[in-house]
Design an enzyme around this catalytic site. Structure first.
Site, PDB file in Angstrom:
ATOM      1  N   THR A  72      -9.811  -6.843  -7.102  1.00  0.00           N
ATOM      2  CA  THR A  72     -11.125  -6.741  -7.741  1.00  0.00           C
ATOM      3  C   THR A  72     -11.230  -5.303  -7.846  1.00  0.00           C
ATOM      4  O   THR A  72     -12.296  -4.786  -8.677  1.00  0.00           O
ATOM      5  CB  THR A  72     -12.289  -7.768  -7.597  1.00  0.00           C
ATOM      6  N   GLU A  73     -10.908  -4.033  -6.345  1.00  0.00           N
ATOM      7  CA  GLU A  73     -12.472  -3.193  -6.687  1.00  0.00           C
ATOM      8  C   GLU A  73     -11.362  -1.680  -7.037  1.00  0.00           C
ATOM      9  O   GLU A  73     -11.536  -1.218  -7.275  1.00  0.00           O
ATOM     10  CB  GLU A  73     -11.594  -3.304  -4.874  1.00  0.00           C
ATOM     11  N   ASN A  74      -9.290  -2.520  -7.003  1.00  0.00           N
ATOM     12  CA  ASN A  74      -9.050  -1.793  -8.192  1.00  0.00           C
ATOM     13  C   ASN A  74      -9.558  -1.382  -9.861  1.00  0.00           C
ATOM     14  O   ASN A  74      -9.418  -0.518 -10.053  1.00  0.00           O
ATOM     15  CB  ASN A  74      -7.231  -2.135  -8.161  1.00  0.00           C
ATOM     16  N   ARG A 101      -5.797  -2.571   8.300  1.00  0.00           N
ATOM     17  CA  ARG A 101      -6.537  -3.992   8.355  1.00  0.00           C
ATOM     18  C   ARG A 101      -6.075  -4.277   7.350  1.00  0.00           C
ATOM     19  O   ARG A 101      -4.801  -4.390   6.543  1.00  0.00           O
ATOM     20  CB  ARG A 101      -7.574  -3.099   7.360  1.00  0.00           C
ATOM     21  N   THR A 102      -6.973  -5.951   6.872  1.00  0.00           N
ATOM     22  CA  THR A 102      -6.271  -6.554   5.810  1.00  0.00           C
ATOM     23  C   THR A 102      -6.640  -6.970   4.867  1.00  0.00           C
ATOM     24  O   THR A 102      -6.230  -7.828   3.851  1.00  0.00           O
ATOM     25  CB  THR A 102      -6.029  -8.201   7.070  1.00  0.00           C
ATOM     26  N   ARG A 118       0.159   7.373  -3.069  1.00  0.00           N
ATOM     27  CA  ARG A 118       0.752   8.446  -1.994  1.00  0.00           C
ATOM     28  C   ARG A 118       1.826   9.227  -2.217  1.00  0.00           C
ATOM     29  O   ARG A 118       2.597   9.935  -2.192  1.00  0.00           O
ATOM     30  CB  ARG A 118       0.349   8.195  -0.454  1.00  0.00           C
ATOM     31  N   ASP A 148       1.163  -1.137   0.251  1.00  0.00           N
ATOM     32  CA  ASP A 148       0.335   0.205  -0.323  1.00  0.00           C
ATOM     33  C   ASP A 148       0.996   1.398  -0.317  1.00  0.00           C
ATOM     34  O   ASP A 148       1.767   1.248   1.086  1.00  0.00           O
ATOM     35  CB  ASP A 148      -1.261   0.111   1.232  1.00  0.00           C
TER      36      ASP A 148
END
EC number: 2.5.1.89
Length: 326
Positions: free
Chosen positions: A79-81, A209-210, A37, A33
């Site tokens: 999949t959200e990407n 968070r994982t 940024r 992650d």
């Protein structure tokens, strides 16, 4: 001068951490992650961040091999990407293609017998990415010394859902008896190749968070989790070793807890359970603080006493009324 001093301090800290590491987890999973940024922080665009992150990925692969990790899973694209801007995703897909072909042909991959595998809903990926996936997997499929899993178009819950549907279909068709469903039944349907249980999850970028990452293999195995603030391109070997140390502390805590529970049970269990509790205490005795460690003779004496209580004898073959026990 300031930069030199910082590098010197980091090098000393890294050596200190290396000396503290006594073992290595078998399977490390990483949520990479912070690429975007990092790029914004340095005046670049998302692609610059992804490319810098790819360089970190190569270093982490080497660090894992250096300390004895056997499997590394990278959460590269969820999949959200797909909901991100097409321009950003297309540039990332091009980078993925370049790196998959590069890894598949790299001497360090073949010299170290690295097997590259992609997990996820790969049918959702562009054709050029699927071609690169097939090339990388085909070139390294015979290797078994180290496994590199790349999670692309990945969603942990969707994988579990598909596995569950597969089990339901087999039960409905009569191919599977419900009483025969076990852990292996689900695992065989999750991925084409077996994935080891995760021992340690590392997440960079500051979020704690994982994110639906390998829920069956991580949560089910109660994996240790290490959250750190550096963005993925800034992730250093010292950060990596801190993560390994977190895993070791987690494993040590687990052994200590098991020993304490077993020790507490020694005075209140049946003879069968007593034997198992003794075994656990003997295995994990050294995990307890010195003041809590029972002497081996004390453990044996407790066992004899509990056995006598269960049989009604006083330890010399006599029952409580001083008669010879049957």
């Amino acid at each position: 001068m300031k930069r030199w001093f910082r590098q010197h301090v980091d090098a000393v800290y890294e050596r200190l951490l290396s000396r503290e590491i006594a073992g290595a987890p078998t399977h490390v999973a990483v949520i990479q992650d912070g690429n975007r940024r990092y790029a914004r922080q340095n005046g670049g665009d998302a692609h610059d961040g992804h490319r810098a992150g790819a360089e970190t990925t190569e270093r982490v692969l080497e660090w894992c091999q250096d300390i004895g990790v056997e499997e590394l899973t990278l959460y590269t694209f969820s999949t959200e990407n797909f909901e991100r801007a097409d321009e950003e995703n297309e540039a990332l897909f091009d980078l993925l293609c370049d790196k998959l072909y590069e890894f598949a042909d790299a001497d360090r991959v073949h010299n170290n017998d690295v097997c590259i595998r992609v997990i996820g809903e790969t049918e959702m990926l562009p054709d050029r990415v699927r071609d690169a996936v097939d090339y990388a997997e085909g070139k390294t499929q015979c290797y078994d010394q180290f496994v590199l899993n790349i999670a692309l178009a990945y969603g942990g819950r969707s994988r579990l859902l598909e596995a569950t549907r597969g089990v339901a279909r087999d039960v409905e068709s009569g191919a599977l008896d419900p009483d025969e469903i076990d852990v292996e039944t689900i695992e065989r349907r999750l991925y084409d190749q077996p994935v080891r249980d995760v021992d340690l999850i590392i997440r960079t970028g500051g979020a704690e968070r994982t994110s639906n990452f390998l829920p069956w293999h991580a949560n089910g195995n109660e994996a240790a989790v290490f959250f750190c603030t550096p963005y993925w391109p800034e992730f250093s070997k010292a950060d990596f070793l801190r993560g390994i140390r977190t895993y070791e502390h987690r494993a040590e805590s687990w052994r200590r807890t098991r020993a304490r529970r077993a020790l507490a049970l020694l005075g209140a269990v049946s003879e069968t359970e007593l034997t198992e509790a003794q075994s656990i205490v003997n295995r994990f005795r050294d995990s307890l603080p010195t003041g809590e460690r029972p002497h081996e003779d004390d453990i044996d004496a407790t066992a004899v006493r509990e056995s006598d209580d269960a049989s009604g004898t006083d330890g010399d073959g006599l029952d409580s009324s001083s008669r010879t026990a049957d």
